[in-house]
Design an enzyme around this catalytic site. Structure first.
Site, PDB file in Angstrom:
ATOM      1  N   HIS A  77       0.819  -1.296  -0.003  1.00 14.95           N
ATOM      2  CA  HIS A  77       0.082   0.284  -0.382  1.00 14.95           C
ATOM      3  C   HIS A  77       0.650   1.040  -0.057  1.00 14.95           C
ATOM      4  O   HIS A  77       0.256   1.838  -0.810  1.00 14.95           O
ATOM      5  CB  HIS A  77      -0.929  -0.223   1.029  1.00 14.95           C
ATOM      6  CG  HIS A  77      -1.988  -0.463   0.863  1.00 14.95           C
ATOM      7  ND1 HIS A  77      -1.891  -2.239   1.058  1.00 14.95           N
ATOM      8  CD2 HIS A  77      -3.213  -0.529   0.216  1.00 14.95           C
ATOM      9  CE1 HIS A  77      -3.310  -2.389   0.793  1.00 14.95           C
ATOM     10  NE2 HIS A  77      -4.055  -1.596   0.369  1.00 14.95           N
ATOM     11  N   LYS A 114      -8.991  -8.738   8.377  1.00 15.04           N
ATOM     12  CA  LYS A 114     -10.129  -8.557   9.871  1.00 15.04           C
ATOM     13  C   LYS A 114      -9.542  -6.758  10.082  1.00 15.04           C
ATOM     14  O   LYS A 114      -9.114  -6.194   9.867  1.00 15.04           O
ATOM     15  CB  LYS A 114      -9.835  -9.348   9.819  1.00 15.04           C
ATOM     16  CG  LYS A 114      -7.878  -9.085  10.987  1.00 15.04           C
ATOM     17  CD  LYS A 114      -7.359 -10.282  11.864  1.00 15.04           C
ATOM     18  CE  LYS A 114      -6.082 -10.169  12.177  1.00 15.04           C
ATOM     19  NZ  LYS A 114      -6.098  -9.393  12.932  1.00 15.04           N
TER      20      LYS A 114
HETATM   21  S1  SF4 Z   1      -5.063 -15.507  14.414  1.00 16.85           S
HETATM   22 FE1  SF4 Z   1      -3.569 -14.356  16.637  1.00 16.85          FE
HETATM   23  S2  SF4 Z   1      -1.720 -14.687  15.063  1.00 16.85           S
HETATM   24 FE2  SF4 Z   1      -3.723 -14.918  13.600  1.00 16.85          FE
HETATM   25  S3  SF4 Z   1      -3.881 -12.727  12.900  1.00 16.85           S
HETATM   26 FE3  SF4 Z   1      -5.184 -12.768  14.385  1.00 16.85          FE
HETATM   27  S4  SF4 Z   1      -3.904 -12.039  16.589  1.00 16.85           S
HETATM   28 FE4  SF4 Z   1      -2.330 -12.206  14.194  1.00 16.85          FE
END
Ligand code: SF4
Lengths: 206, 290
Positions: A36, A117
């Site tokens: 990015h 996410k």
């Molecule tokens: S599960 Fe834990 S290690 Fe995996 S992306 Fe999410 S915060 Fe990061």
């Protein structure tokens, strides 16, 4: 459950609302922090001169990303060449780090969907309204499961950024996501943040 | 001295690909609390499928294989120089085998080393000499997303009305959970350290995460606060991935350490649901894994 194929048309994007479950199929490109920053500095703000294969990659990306999806992901990939590459762990990374860049990148390349996410902020939400586009939330940490939806690796750019930061061109089949920001100004993240803030204030006053 | 490199590669494989049972059990029981058809429930279902798949295929549970944190307890007679070398060799090998993603990036030159070795501090290794005959190596993989939402408070924290006591600790920890939202891949596990200096406090807030889910602090006051914080965090309604829901925090672990009269730090380490920790024990010729 909506089944959507990339490239995605504007009518489909406009029909999506916060809370919708979607499975995505087709071509998408991964890109996270280094990508990015590089796209913004080299092609959008042009504060850094293009070097090496930058311009050529830009032309390729314009074709690939037009109407398509960018995935905030730093995968684990096995294999040493394009014929061998295979995604073995490929969940989403935290998207908010791309907040300063995302809306501009969406508009520049006509990107219809951002997968990641944790959701993004007001600037990206506005970008979703204008482009139009949506934010697809994938399940954080579900790396082996999501890697199984990657049927093929068809290219990789900027491998010099390192395996997690490179831009991988992949084909996916039935990649599961939830729409948490739509093109009508709706954001599940803003709703949950606000509601939890109210509960917090109540708990703190006890 | 015995060469444990291969055994440590196996420890890394297990840690990265097989979630401990106590964590998986908690996730499983949480599903029932989320409404059928909700995004929260869907997230937990996907998480459980992912856990099974990773275990079956020896693939990383999460592509962010995190900061590798080793705690080594060794009996008299072992060389920490050699153990360090073996751990580093094992890390390199595990990366080649794709149990680990290359995760060490030089902060000044932005260069990924490609083998998970970076200076003397990556992987992080803590050595402690112990009585007896058993050597144990514990490994925790601490993801970056959840590490980023950790917080440290210096009490009093007036904006939250948090004073220098356990009531104040409660307030700042709840604030940390609310600020984290789903960013640390909720549902998470909280490691809390009260006291110390800024450095020791953060280290202890991670160390306390090595204990099993559900184990409570020996001090009844802290044990009660652990329970209360888990319960109240879940009242915030953030839910898995921040989708909204009942499961935000799976467990809370608190530890206390001495502080200076002038300082009162509270450090909160947030561990994502992908709470990867494993242990190997070496006793004579035998090597056992938990
Ligand atoms: S599960 Fe834990 S290690 Fe995996 S992306 Fe999410 S915060 Fe990061």
């Amino acid at each position: 459950m909506h089944q959507i194929q990339t490239p995605i048309g504007d009518e489909v994007i406009r029909s999506l609302k916060v809370g919708d479950s979607v499975t995505l199929s087709g071509t998408m490109v991964t890109g996270r922090d280094a990508a990015h920053k590089w796209m913004i500095e080299t092609f959008i703000k042009q504060t850094r001169p293009a070097q090496g294969d930058d311009l050529q990659v830009h032309e390729e990306l314009k074709k690939l990303l037009n109407g398509s999806v960018i995935y905030h992901c730093g995968p684990v990939v096995t294999g040493k060449s394009l014929q061998e590459y295979r995604f073995i762990a490929a969940g989403p990374t935290t998207s908010i780090r791309e907040e300063p860049y995302q809306a501009d990148v969406m508009k520049h390349f006509n990107i219809k969907g951002v997968i990641g996410k944790g959701g993004m902020g007001a600037k990206t939400l506005k970008g979703c309204e204008e482009t139009p586009g949506v934010y697809f939330h994938a399940i954080g940490g579900a790396a082996s499961f999501l890697a199984q939806t990657v049927t093929k690796v068809t290219g990789v750019f900027k491998l010099e950024f390192g395996m997690p930061e490179a831009m991988w061109v992949i084909e996916v089949k039935d990649f599961p996501v939830v729409v948490t920001m739509d093109s009508h100004g709706g954001s599940q993240h803003a709703v949950v943040d606000e509601a939890s803030k109210k509960v917090l204030n109540d708990l703190l006053s006890r | 001295m015995r060469d444990l490199t291969n055994e440590i590669v196996e420890l890394i494989r297990r840690t990265s690909s097989s979630l401990p049972k106590d964590v998986e059990d908690r996730l499983r029981t949480s599903i029932e609390k989320e409404a059928p058809g909700s995004a929260a429930r869907g997230a937990l279902e996907t998480i459980l499928k992912n856990i099974e798949l990773s275990r079956a295929n020896s693939t990383p549970i999460c592509q962010d294989t995190g900061t590798p944190i080793f705690y080594v307890h060794y009996p008299v007679g072992w060389s920490t120089i050699q153990l360090r070398r073996q751990i580093r060799a094992a890390m390199e090998e595990a990366t080649k085998k794709s149990y680990m993603r290359p995760n060490a990036v030089d902060a000044i030159y932005d260069k990924n080393s490609g083998n998970n070795l970076g200076g003397d501090d990556f992987p992080y290794i803590h050595f402690e000499e112990v009585e007896g005959e058993e050597l144990t190596i514990e490994l925790m993989l601490k993801g970056g997303g959840c590490e980023n939402v950790g917080r440290q408070y210096s009490l009093p924290e007036n904006t939250l009305g948090a004073g220098r006591d356990l009531a104040g600790v409660r307030k700042v920890v709840l604030d940390a959970v609310q600020k984290a939202q789903g960013q640390g891949c909720a549902p998470g596990i909280l490691g809390v350290a009260i006291g110390g200096d800024r450095g020791s406090s953060y280290i202890k807030s991670k160390e306390v995460l090595f204990s099993e889910m559900g184990t409570r602090n020996d001090d009844p006051k802290l044990a009660a606060l652990e329970e209360q914080l888990t319960k109240e965090s879940n009242e915030l309604g953030i839910g898995p991935m921040g989708f909204g829901g009942k499961t935000t925090v799976l467990d809370t672990k608190i530890t206390g350490l001495s502080r200076l009269p002038a300082s009162y730090f509270v450090s909160v380490s947030y561990m994502c649901w992908a709470y990867r920790r494993r242990k190997m024990t070496v006793k004579g010729e035998e090597v056992m894994y938990d």
